[in-house]
Motif scaffolding. Structure first.
Motif, mmCIF file in Angstrom:
data_model
loop_
_atom_site.group_PDB
_atom_site.id
_atom_site.type_symbol
_atom_site.label_atom_id
_atom_site.label_comp_id
_atom_site.label_asym_id
_atom_site.label_seq_id
_atom_site.Cartn_x
_atom_site.Cartn_y
_atom_site.Cartn_z
ATOM 1 N N LEU A 58 0.850 -1.178 0.000
ATOM 2 C CA LEU A 58 0.000 0.000 0.000
ATOM 3 C C LEU A 58 0.892 1.238 0.000
ATOM 4 N N PRO A 60 1.203 5.196 0.173
ATOM 5 C CA PRO A 60 0.377 6.332 0.601
ATOM 6 C C PRO A 60 0.337 7.446 -0.430
ATOM 7 N N ARG A 205 -2.984 0.500 8.173
ATOM 8 C CA ARG A 205 -3.586 1.792 7.875
ATOM 9 C C ARG A 205 -2.899 2.909 8.665
ATOM 10 N N ILE A 208 0.163 3.832 6.874
ATOM 11 C CA ILE A 208 -0.164 4.644 5.695
ATOM 12 C C ILE A 208 -0.359 6.100 6.107
ATOM 13 N N GLY A 212 1.952 8.999 4.893
ATOM 14 C CA GLY A 212 1.274 9.971 4.036
ATOM 15 C C GLY A 212 1.272 11.372 4.593
ATOM 16 N N PHE A 235 -4.274 5.890 -0.681
ATOM 17 C CA PHE A 235 -3.217 4.921 -0.972
ATOM 18 C C PHE A 235 -3.485 4.226 -2.302
ATOM 19 N N GLN A 237 -2.977 0.470 -4.037
ATOM 20 C CA GLN A 237 -2.728 -0.934 -3.750
ATOM 21 C C GLN A 237 -1.961 -1.503 -4.933
ATOM 22 N N THR A 252 -7.001 2.039 -6.200
ATOM 23 C CA THR A 252 -6.581 3.333 -5.651
ATOM 24 C C THR A 252 -7.666 3.872 -4.737
ATOM 25 N N SER A 255 -7.189 10.346 -1.540
ATOM 26 C CA SER A 255 -6.983 11.069 -0.282
ATOM 27 C C SER A 255 -8.119 12.067 -0.071
#
Length: 639
Positions: A58, A60, A205, A208, A212, A235, A237, A252, A255
């Motif tokens: 994953l 970010p 998560r 991430i 991120g 994120f 994948q 995808t 964000s």
């Protein structure tokens, strides 16, 4: 005749050995079966997830940081797109230091860039991508692109970066962002853990979210509204090989952009005041009394927040930290000053409200006040003659307030001034506000350790009435108190962010929607003080600064000592600059229906009437009448 032995013992022994072997085999099969059940049934999901995680990475996607605008929509913190040179550690095929050496031959890589990257490289996961250089020029992009084949795992990416288009303007209120430090990371982890989800992939998560968010607000609004501004990372994948190489993008998740902040600040007023201060040091706070909106929040000197985003260079950092001017010091928020004579209108109001004085009650001022063997002198040799309350404010008569403070006592003064905001945390939406000192007998007992120091002496009370002694407040508190007076005792929480805006729906949430509390003050007493403050600007200490004003302004000048004279005569020119008196001024206007209240200090400038009031006059002319002073360059929008 030959006799044979019976075979029974041998057969029995064989059967026993066979039984043991069968039991052993059964036990082994039972263990294998149990292990099979454990792996395929009990822990199947966990290993399935682990296998999937080994197959899928994953990556970010950082969220767009929210914009910051002033009250009129002028953008003062924005994002822009630029190229970065990034390295994916799992894809490089040579030693990282060798790679950096070869990259330096193509793109300029400074020592600080190298240090930052190596630090991130050591802490990284296998598939993370990190920038070795940001803000590449078009020439650098072209040069690297031509030789990209030499550098496996190195690529150019387009990223969003923070920018403060007006540079130093408003730097102490806006603040800045910077790369996440280890301490920041620990705080983010604690914050994320406090909102922990029950989802099985929570740890993934959380990583991430951490990856991120490469930048975080460090000071100012950027810091105090960090959670609202930063949004939520998304994120990609990506399917990867056992060696960590990307094969394809599976999905995808977009964000969520950060929320926009609409400040209460008028950035043009902010710019005007900063220009009027020039190279002088000081603090200036303007508040809209009815709402608590801070219209200007000036700390001089200031700094360029753009220098901090990608890591400030050692020379600039040293200059900022070692400068005697203290450009990184947030003066309105943290600096504490004696209010000087700007405290007198509040003392007069306290006298009226507590019944210690009537408006027409007079004293005869000989130019001094005696208490025991000590003489407290007025600024006017020979005194001001017969002085009532209005005259004590207009002419700034010290003797009147020496006598008043003795009659009131320290605790009565403390109890009246506290609700106005003196010596109290205002709750402004910035981190690190100073409390200041509003003295009382209890305060002294708590502050000092030795019993002989804890006792309150009557002589210590006298100088409090003229804003000296233990009195020490922030300019923010002085502006807040002035706004509370202008607003007839209705207290609004001072704030820099007026509303928080959703970037998609455009829905706005007002940050301060109602009053904090109301001080029970008589209107006739407020009117007495206000009328006297209007006369200060008509024919009192600041009359010259307000000559020809097209509105009534209620003001009061002040001059505060920086060090004790020990009965010596103050000589401004002969005193070293850093030991000269501070110039202060408070004002609200129009007096009949106040739209703005101001408190300010010009450090080591001398008299408030000469050095502070003229700045306030020009600020009021612009804010109330739209008149821009000729000596200040016209406002220009950022490119």
């Amino acid at each position: 005749m030959h006799r044979f032995n019976k075979p029974q013992p041998s057969v029995r022994s064989f059967q026993e050995r066979l039984s043991v072997a069968m039991v052993f085999v059964l036990i082994c099969f039972a263990i294998l079966l149990a292990r099979f059940v454990w792996l395929q049934v009990v822990t199947h999901h966990r290993h399935s997830v682990a296998a999937e995680n080994n197959r899928i990475a994953l990556i970010p996607i950082a969220a767009n940081r929210g914009l910051i605008t002033d009250r009129n929509g002028i953008v003062i913190a924005r994002n822009y797109s630029a190229y970065t040179l990034e390295i994916t550690p799992s894809l490089i095929e040579m030693d990282v230091n060798t790679l950096l050496d070869q990259l330096s031959e193509v793109v300029d890589i400074q020592a600080k860039d190298r240090r930052n990257f190596l630090k991130l490289f050591k802490e990284s996961k296998t598939f993370d991508s990190f920038a070795i250089r940001t803000l590449l020029t078009d020439a650098e992009v072209a040069k690297f692109t031509a030789q990209r084949y030499r550098f496996q795992g190195v690529d150019i990416q387009a990223r969003l970066f923070r920018q403060y288009p007006y540079g130093e303007l408003g730097s102490h209120l806006i603040g800045y962002i910077g790369r996440v430090s280890q301490r920041d990371r620990e705080k983010l982890i604690a914050e994320l853990d406090s909102s922990k989800s029950n989802e099985e992939d929570w740890e993934q998560r959380k990583n991430i979210n951490l990856l991120g968010m490469p930048y975080i607000g460090k000071v100012g609004i950027e810091q105090s509204y960090e959670q609202a501004l930063r949004g939520s990372p998304g994120f990609e994948q990506v399917e990867i090989t056992a060696g960590g190489r990307a094969v394809r993008t599976l999905s995808t998740s977009s964000s969520t952009p950060g929320k926009n902040l609409v400040l209460s600040v008028d950035i043009k007023l902010q710019s005007l005041v900063e220009d009027l201060y020039g190279k002088r040091r000081g603090a200036f706070v303007a508040i809209e009394p009815q709402t608590g909106d801070i219209l200007a929040f000036v700390s001089k000197p200031n700094f360029n927040p753009n220098d901090f985003i990608e890591g400030i260079d050692a020379t600039t950092w040293k200059n900022l930290n070692e400068s005697l001017e203290k450009p990184l010091y947030n003066r309105p928020l943290k600096g504490i000053y004696s209010p000087g004579s700007t405290y007198k209108p509040f003392m007069a109001l306290a006298a009226l409200e507590t019944g210690k004085r009537a408006p027409n009650q007079s004293i005869v001022d000989p130019g001094y006040f005696n208490l025991g063997n000590h003489t407290f002198r007025d600024d006017k040799v020979g005194g001001h003659g017969t002085v009532d309350m209005a005259k004590s404010i207009v002419e700034s008569c010290n003797t009147y307030y020496y006598q008043l403070s003795k009659d009131m006592g320290v605790n009565l003064m403390h109890d009246f001034m506290k609700p106005l905001g003196f010596g109290q945390i205002t709750g402004i939406d910035l981190i690190g506000e100073s409390r200041g000192v509003l003295p009382s007998t209890d305060w002294k007992e708590r502050t000092f350790k030795k019993p002989e120091q804890q006792k309150w002496f009557e002589g210590e009370t006298i100088s409090l009435g003229i804003g000296q002694g233990y009195n020490n407040f922030t300019i923010l508190q002085l502006a807040h108190a002035t706004a509370n007076l202008a607003n007839q005792g209705v207290v609004m929480k001072p704030h820099l962010v007026k509303s928080i805006e959703d970037p998609v729906s455009r829905e706005k949430i007002i940050t301060v929607s109602k009053e904090s509390y109301k001080i029970d003050l008589k209107k006739e007493n407020i009117d007495v003080v206000t009328n006297a403050m209007v006369d200060v600007n008509r024919f009192g200490t600041s009359a010259a600064a307000f000559k020809g004003a097209g509105y009534n302004a209620a003001g009061k000048t002040g001059t505060a000592q920086v060090y004790s004279l020990n009965s010596k005569t103050y000589n401004h020119g002969a005193t070293p600059e850093m030991l000269r008196d501070h110039a202060l001024y408070v004002v609200f206007a129009p007096a009949e229906n106040p739209k703005i209240a101001i408190a300010m200090v010009v450090e080591n400038a001398g008299f408030g009437a000469a050095h502070a009031a003229p700045i306030a006059r020009k600020a009021l002319d612009y804010y109330l009448e739209g008149r821009w002073p000729k000596e200040v360059p016209e406002w220009k929008n950022a490119p």
